[in-house]
Design a protein around this motif. Structure first.
Motif, PDB file in Angstrom:
ATOM      1  N   ALA A 101       0.858  -1.190   0.000  1.00  0.00           N
ATOM      2  CA  ALA A 101       0.000   0.000   0.000  1.00  0.00           C
ATOM      3  C   ALA A 101       0.890   1.233   0.000  1.00  0.00           C
ATOM      4  CB  ALA A 101      -0.919   0.009   1.219  1.00  0.00           C
ATOM      5  N   PHE A 102       0.287   2.361  -0.378  1.00  0.00           N
ATOM      6  CA  PHE A 102       0.999   3.631  -0.402  1.00  0.00           C
ATOM      7  C   PHE A 102       0.398   4.550   0.653  1.00  0.00           C
ATOM      8  CE2 PHE A 102       1.853   7.956  -1.826  1.00  0.00           C
ATOM      9  CZ  PHE A 102       3.221   7.881  -2.084  1.00  0.00           C
ATOM     10  N   LEU A 103       1.257   5.174   1.466  1.00  0.00           N
ATOM     11  CA  LEU A 103       0.810   6.015   2.579  1.00  0.00           C
ATOM     12  C   LEU A 103       1.319   7.437   2.384  1.00  0.00           C
ATOM     13  CD1 LEU A 103       1.807   3.609   5.522  1.00  0.00           C
ATOM     14  CD2 LEU A 103      -0.187   3.474   4.010  1.00  0.00           C
ATOM     15  N   PHE A 104       0.430   8.432   2.554  1.00  0.00           N
ATOM     16  CA  PHE A 104       0.815   9.822   2.310  1.00  0.00           C
ATOM     17  C   PHE A 104       0.050  10.725   3.281  1.00  0.00           C
ATOM     18  CE2 PHE A 104       1.364  13.620  -0.513  1.00  0.00           C
ATOM     19  CZ  PHE A 104       2.738  13.513  -0.703  1.00  0.00           C
ATOM     20  N   PRO A 105       0.597  10.924   4.491  1.00  0.00           N
ATOM     21  CA  PRO A 105      -0.131  11.687   5.521  1.00  0.00           C
ATOM     22  C   PRO A 105       0.091  13.187   5.465  1.00  0.00           C
ATOM     23  CG  PRO A 105       1.879  10.797   6.456  1.00  0.00           C
ATOM     24  CD  PRO A 105       1.842  10.336   5.013  1.00  0.00           C
ATOM     25  N   SER A 106       0.511  13.738   4.336  1.00  0.00           N
ATOM     26  CA  SER A 106       0.848  15.152   4.208  1.00  0.00           C
ATOM     27  C   SER A 106      -0.315  16.043   4.646  1.00  0.00           C
ATOM     28  CB  SER A 106       1.226  15.467   2.755  1.00  0.00           C
ATOM     29  OG  SER A 106       1.519  16.833   2.606  1.00  0.00           O
ATOM     30  N   ILE A 107       0.028  17.160   5.261  1.00  0.00           N
ATOM     31  CA  ILE A 107      -1.019  18.060   5.755  1.00  0.00           C
ATOM     32  C   ILE A 107      -1.155  19.314   4.905  1.00  0.00           C
ATOM     33  CG2 ILE A 107      -0.950  17.255   8.141  1.00  0.00           C
ATOM     34  CD1 ILE A 107       0.907  19.550   8.806  1.00  0.00           C
ATOM     35  N   THR A 108      -0.333  19.448   3.862  1.00  0.00           N
ATOM     36  CA  THR A 108      -0.467  20.627   2.996  1.00  0.00           C
ATOM     37  C   THR A 108       0.060  20.304   1.607  1.00  0.00           C
ATOM     38  OG1 THR A 108       0.162  22.958   2.675  1.00  0.00           O
ATOM     39  CG2 THR A 108       1.692  21.587   3.946  1.00  0.00           C
ATOM     40  N   GLU A 109      -0.847  20.171   0.648  1.00  0.00           N
ATOM     41  CA  GLU A 109      -0.498  19.829  -0.727  1.00  0.00           C
ATOM     42  C   GLU A 109      -1.335  20.666  -1.692  1.00  0.00           C
ATOM     43  OE1 GLU A 109       1.800  17.670  -1.968  1.00  0.00           O
ATOM     44  OE2 GLU A 109       2.473  17.146   0.050  1.00  0.00           O
ATOM     45  N   GLY A 110      -0.670  21.209  -2.711  1.00  0.00           N
ATOM     46  CA  GLY A 110      -1.413  21.874  -3.776  1.00  0.00           C
ATOM     47  C   GLY A 110      -2.025  20.870  -4.732  1.00  0.00           C
ATOM     48  N   PHE A 111      -1.382  19.710  -4.870  1.00  0.00           N
ATOM     49  CA  PHE A 111      -1.898  18.642  -5.730  1.00  0.00           C
ATOM     50  C   PHE A 111      -1.565  17.287  -5.116  1.00  0.00           C
ATOM     51  CE2 PHE A 111      -1.459  15.672  -9.332  1.00  0.00           C
ATOM     52  CZ  PHE A 111      -2.726  15.789  -9.878  1.00  0.00           C
ATOM     53  N   GLY A 112      -0.328  16.857  -5.203  1.00  0.00           N
ATOM     54  CA  GLY A 112       0.067  15.575  -4.644  1.00  0.00           C
ATOM     55  C   GLY A 112       0.244  14.507  -5.713  1.00  0.00           C
ATOM     56  N   LEU A 113       1.400  14.524  -6.400  1.00  0.00           N
ATOM     57  CA  LEU A 113       1.642  13.551  -7.465  1.00  0.00           C
ATOM     58  C   LEU A 113       1.857  12.113  -6.968  1.00  0.00           C
ATOM     59  CD1 LEU A 113       3.890  15.349 -10.118  1.00  0.00           C
ATOM     60  CD2 LEU A 113       1.633  14.363 -10.464  1.00  0.00           C
ATOM     61  N   PRO A 114       2.612  11.887  -5.898  1.00  0.00           N
ATOM     62  CA  PRO A 114       2.873  10.493  -5.501  1.00  0.00           C
ATOM     63  C   PRO A 114       1.619   9.649  -5.290  1.00  0.00           C
ATOM     64  CG  PRO A 114       4.413  11.953  -4.400  1.00  0.00           C
ATOM     65  CD  PRO A 114       3.417  12.835  -5.092  1.00  0.00           C
ATOM     66  N   PRO A 115       0.553  10.170  -4.668  1.00  0.00           N
ATOM     67  CA  PRO A 115      -0.640   9.330  -4.542  1.00  0.00           C
ATOM     68  C   PRO A 115      -1.220   8.899  -5.889  1.00  0.00           C
ATOM     69  CG  PRO A 115      -0.750  11.154  -3.008  1.00  0.00           C
ATOM     70  CD  PRO A 115       0.407  11.427  -3.908  1.00  0.00           C
ATOM     71  N   ILE A 116      -1.198   9.801  -6.869  1.00  0.00           N
ATOM     72  CA  ILE A 116      -1.725   9.448  -8.188  1.00  0.00           C
ATOM     73  C   ILE A 116      -0.833   8.409  -8.855  1.00  0.00           C
ATOM     74  CG2 ILE A 116      -2.312  10.343 -10.471  1.00  0.00           C
ATOM     75  CD1 ILE A 116      -4.268  11.056  -8.259  1.00  0.00           C
TER      76      ILE A 116
END
Length: 369
Positions: A262-277
């Protein structure tokens, strides 16, 4: 012929988000513009201009920086290039056209400074951002969240704001198993600059509870935050289950995406967020914080954390993994969702804007004649 200056100066930082944006959008835009008979002019540092050997180049040098031109621009008597548009591809740019009436399309990726800075630094950043917004003719944001925040927090007047989503940057790459993955134990994966805003430290609590998994957190270790994570991992005796290998090659990154559980991305501030896509494109269950733009990007198929305490993190992870495993079509739906974020589509939308702005510019000049 319409000419467009593409500010790709961030190519000098290939592993940061803006560097990736410059690389993938730049490559695709050059192809799209040439198909339309529009001439791209590449603004970049001299070593990166070599990436575009067949295009006109504009070397990003000290004398061209905005702070040296800002006060002299009003006195500039040069002839306006009626067929030129300048694309400032991010809001941190230090380069703008010399002529005060050259149309500028500005891409704003985020206003993260509102959440990351002290009050005095926020005021300074707000002034700096407002200067370039004032210079812009039209504005693009990379998510609806950013568009709404720009309207609420900045003075844009009646300038149009367009939303153009980023594409997926997983180019065809031969996967290479990293040397630090020495056995077949299942692992969870995340990637990004190891900065406090990414909130990666909360994953220590999760992996401590998820006894059957390892955590691999790849990315450049920018500051003391990475050292804090490594120290906490050592303190809890998790050094063999929570790995921070630093930056990885494209082949290693591809292998990690393909083989993670699985992929985990707990970021609290993103303009977009390429890694989840990128992870969703591979059909991997993807866990995100429910903050800023991430719910917009992840849609109904990502799994979300509303809190960051260990029990909540772990329970949402367990529930999400169960839902994913019980639905044989979930992975395909993830891939379909991610497929809508396409650099070719983004390039076409940007090219449409160039043509629209160019047409407006010509009409204004004709009316004034």
């Amino acid at each position: 012929m319409l000419e467009v200056v593409l500010d790709l100066e961030k190519l000098r930082q290939p592993y940061c988000g803006l560097g990736q944006f410059a690389r993938y959008l730049g490559d695709t835009l050059v192809e799209e513009l040439k198909l339309r008979g529009i001439e791209p002019i590449i603004l970049a540092r001299k070593p990166q201009l070599a990436h575009f050997p067949h295009e006109r180049g504009l070397e990003a040098s000290l004398w061209r920086k905005e702070f040296l031109q800002r006060h002299s621009r009003r006195f500039y008597a040069g002839t306006l290039d009626q067929n030129l548009i300048w694309h400032a591809t991010h809001q941190q740019t230090r380069y703008l056209p010399r002529h005060p009436r050259t149309p500028v399309l500005l891409t704003i990726h985020d206003l993260n400074f509102l959440r990351e800075k002290s009050s005095c630094k926020i005021a300074r950043e707000r002034r700096r951002h407002q200067l370039i917004i004032d210079r812009a003719t039209e504005i693009v944001t990379i998510s609806q969240f950013v568009a709404e925040e720009v309207r609420a927090e900045m003075n844009v007047g009646d300038k149009p704001i367009h939303v153009i989503y980023n594409g997926v940057s997983r180019a065809p790459t031969e996967p290479v198993r990293p040397a630090f993955v020495a056995d077949e134990r299942p692992f969870l994966f995340s990637i990004g600059l190891i900065q406090r805003k990414k909130n990666f430290h909360v994953l220590i609590d999760l992996i401590e509870r998820a006894a059957g998994y390892r955590m691999i957190l790849a990315g450049i270790k920018c500051d003391a935050y990475a050292e804090e994570i490594e120290e906490e991992v050592r303190r809890r005796g998790l050094s063999d289950r929570f790995l921070l290998p630093g930056p990885v090659s494209e082949g290693e990154r591809e292998w990690l995406y393909q083989n993670c559980s699985a992929f985990l991305f707990p970021s609290i501030t993103e303009g977009f967020g390429l890694p989840p896509i990128e992870a969703m494109l591979g059909g991997k269950p993807t866990f995100l914080s429910r903050r800023t733009s991430l719910p917009e990007i992840g849609g109904d198929l990502a799994f979300y954390w509303d809190e960051f305490n260990g029990d909540h993190l772990y329970q949402r992870f367990v529930d999400g993994m169960r839902r994913f495993s019980e639905d044989p079509l979930y992975a395909e739906r993830l891939k379909t969702h991610a497929g809508q974020f396409c650099w070719r589509k983004a390039a076409r939308q940007y090219a449409d804007l160039y043509e629209s702005i160019g047409g407006i510019q010509q009409s204004r000049i004709a009316s004034a004649a």
